[in-house]
Design a protein around this motif. Structure first.
Motif, PDB file in Angstrom:
ATOM      1  N   ARG A  17      15.523 -12.131   1.122  1.00  0.00           N
ATOM      2  CA  ARG A  17      15.186 -10.974   1.944  1.00  0.00           C
ATOM      3  C   ARG A  17      13.679 -10.953   2.120  1.00  0.00           C
ATOM      4  O   ARG A  17      12.941 -11.136   1.158  1.00  0.00           O
ATOM      5  N   PRO A  18      13.205 -10.742   3.327  1.00  0.00           N
ATOM      6  CA  PRO A  18      11.758 -10.720   3.541  1.00  0.00           C
ATOM      7  C   PRO A  18      11.128  -9.501   2.880  1.00  0.00           C
ATOM      8  O   PRO A  18      11.729  -8.425   2.848  1.00  0.00           O
ATOM      9  N   TRP A  19       9.942  -9.684   2.322  1.00  0.00           N
ATOM     10  CA  TRP A  19       9.196  -8.587   1.739  1.00  0.00           C
ATOM     11  C   TRP A  19       8.111  -8.197   2.717  1.00  0.00           C
ATOM     12  O   TRP A  19       7.316  -9.020   3.150  1.00  0.00           O
ATOM     13  N   LYS A  20       8.106  -6.946   3.096  1.00  0.00           N
ATOM     14  CA  LYS A  20       7.123  -6.454   4.052  1.00  0.00           C
ATOM     15  C   LYS A  20       6.214  -5.479   3.326  1.00  0.00           C
ATOM     16  O   LYS A  20       6.589  -4.336   3.079  1.00  0.00           O
ATOM     17  N   ILE A  21       5.009  -5.935   2.963  1.00  0.00           N
ATOM     18  CA  ILE A  21       4.104  -5.112   2.179  1.00  0.00           C
ATOM     19  C   ILE A  21       3.706  -3.840   2.914  1.00  0.00           C
ATOM     20  O   ILE A  21       3.401  -2.826   2.303  1.00  0.00           O
ATOM     21  N   ASP A  22       3.740  -3.853   4.225  1.00  0.00           N
ATOM     22  CA  ASP A  22       3.346  -2.680   5.004  1.00  0.00           C
ATOM     23  C   ASP A  22       4.503  -1.704   5.242  1.00  0.00           C
ATOM     24  O   ASP A  22       4.302  -0.630   5.794  1.00  0.00           O
ATOM     25  N   GLU A  23       5.708  -2.081   4.828  1.00  0.00           N
ATOM     26  CA  GLU A  23       6.877  -1.251   5.060  1.00  0.00           C
ATOM     27  C   GLU A  23       6.816   0.007   4.192  1.00  0.00           C
ATOM     28  O   GLU A  23       6.517  -0.056   3.000  1.00  0.00           O
ATOM     29  N   SER A  44       3.713   4.116   0.860  1.00  0.00           N
ATOM     30  CA  SER A  44       3.355   2.734   1.168  1.00  0.00           C
ATOM     31  C   SER A  44       2.742   2.116  -0.089  1.00  0.00           C
ATOM     32  O   SER A  44       2.017   2.788  -0.813  1.00  0.00           O
ATOM     33  N   VAL A  45       3.045   0.846  -0.339  1.00  0.00           N
ATOM     34  CA  VAL A  45       2.439   0.159  -1.477  1.00  0.00           C
ATOM     35  C   VAL A  45       0.919   0.204  -1.361  1.00  0.00           C
ATOM     36  O   VAL A  45       0.204   0.309  -2.355  1.00  0.00           O
ATOM     37  N   GLN A  46       0.436   0.175  -0.138  1.00  0.00           N
ATOM     38  CA  GLN A  46      -1.004   0.179   0.103  1.00  0.00           C
ATOM     39  C   GLN A  46      -1.687   1.446  -0.422  1.00  0.00           C
ATOM     40  O   GLN A  46      -2.883   1.448  -0.663  1.00  0.00           O
ATOM     41  N   ASP A  47      -0.927   2.527  -0.605  1.00  0.00           N
ATOM     42  CA  ASP A  47      -1.504   3.767  -1.124  1.00  0.00           C
ATOM     43  C   ASP A  47      -2.048   3.602  -2.537  1.00  0.00           C
ATOM     44  O   ASP A  47      -2.924   4.347  -2.962  1.00  0.00           O
ATOM     45  N   TYR A  48      -1.516   2.646  -3.286  1.00  0.00           N
ATOM     46  CA  TYR A  48      -1.963   2.420  -4.659  1.00  0.00           C
ATOM     47  C   TYR A  48      -3.014   1.326  -4.781  1.00  0.00           C
ATOM     48  O   TYR A  48      -3.535   1.096  -5.858  1.00  0.00           O
ATOM     49  N   VAL A  66      -8.902  -7.189  -4.904  1.00  0.00           N
ATOM     50  CA  VAL A  66      -8.702  -8.624  -4.676  1.00  0.00           C
ATOM     51  C   VAL A  66      -7.262  -8.938  -4.236  1.00  0.00           C
ATOM     52  O   VAL A  66      -7.026  -9.926  -3.535  1.00  0.00           O
ATOM     53  N   SER A  67      -6.313  -8.118  -4.601  1.00  0.00           N
ATOM     54  CA  SER A  67      -4.923  -8.378  -4.204  1.00  0.00           C
ATOM     55  C   SER A  67      -4.748  -8.363  -2.691  1.00  0.00           C
ATOM     56  O   SER A  67      -3.904  -9.072  -2.156  1.00  0.00           O
ATOM     57  N   ARG A  68      -5.535  -7.569  -1.990  1.00  0.00           N
ATOM     58  CA  ARG A  68      -5.461  -7.551  -0.521  1.00  0.00           C
ATOM     59  C   ARG A  68      -5.922  -8.891   0.055  1.00  0.00           C
ATOM     60  O   ARG A  68      -5.365  -9.371   1.040  1.00  0.00           O
ATOM     61  N   LEU A  69      -6.925  -9.498  -0.556  1.00  0.00           N
ATOM     62  CA  LEU A  69      -7.387 -10.828  -0.132  1.00  0.00           C
ATOM     63  C   LEU A  69      -6.286 -11.859  -0.365  1.00  0.00           C
ATOM     64  O   LEU A  69      -6.009 -12.690   0.504  1.00  0.00           O
ATOM     65  N   ILE A  70      -5.647 -11.789  -1.514  1.00  0.00           N
ATOM     66  CA  ILE A  70      -4.598 -12.751  -1.842  1.00  0.00           C
ATOM     67  C   ILE A  70      -3.433 -12.622  -0.868  1.00  0.00           C
ATOM     68  O   ILE A  70      -2.921 -13.623  -0.349  1.00  0.00           O
ATOM     69  N   VAL A  71      -3.008 -11.407  -0.576  1.00  0.00           N
ATOM     70  CA  VAL A  71      -1.920 -11.198   0.390  1.00  0.00           C
ATOM     71  C   VAL A  71      -2.316 -11.753   1.755  1.00  0.00           C
ATOM     72  O   VAL A  71      -1.525 -12.415   2.427  1.00  0.00           O
TER      73      VAL A  71
END
Length: 63
Positions: free
Chosen positions: A6-12, A19-23, A29-34
Motif C-alpha cells: 500500500r502506498p504511504w502518503k506522508i502528506d495524507e 497530518s504527520v507534518q504537524d509533528y 532532517v527527516s524532511r530532507l530525507i523524505v
C-alpha cells in the motif's frame, strides 16, 4: 493477480494528528530525507525483488 505494498502518503491527512507534518518541524532532517527518497532514490531494484503472493492486490488499491 499482481500484488503491491500500500502506498504511504506522508502528506495524507490522518485522524490524529491531522497530518504527520504537524509533528515535524520545518527544518527537521527527516524532511530532507523524505525529499531525497521521493525525488532521487531509485527503488525499482528493491520493489522488483518483492514477487511473493503477499500484499494487497493492485485492484484494491485503485491503481
Amino acid at each position: 493477480m499482481s500484488k503491491e505494498f500500500r502506498p504511504w502518503k506522508i502528506d495524507e491527512a490522518q485522524l490524529l494528528p491531522p497530518s504527520v507534518q504537524d509533528y515535524v518541524p520545518r527544518d527537521h532532517v527527516s524532511r530532507l530525507i523524505v525529499s531525497l527518497v521521493r525525488e532521487s532514490l531509485d527503488l525499482s531494484a528493491i520493489l522488483g525483488s518483492y514477487r511473493s503472493g503477499l500484499g494487497q492486490p493492485l485492484s484494491i488499491l485503485g491503481c
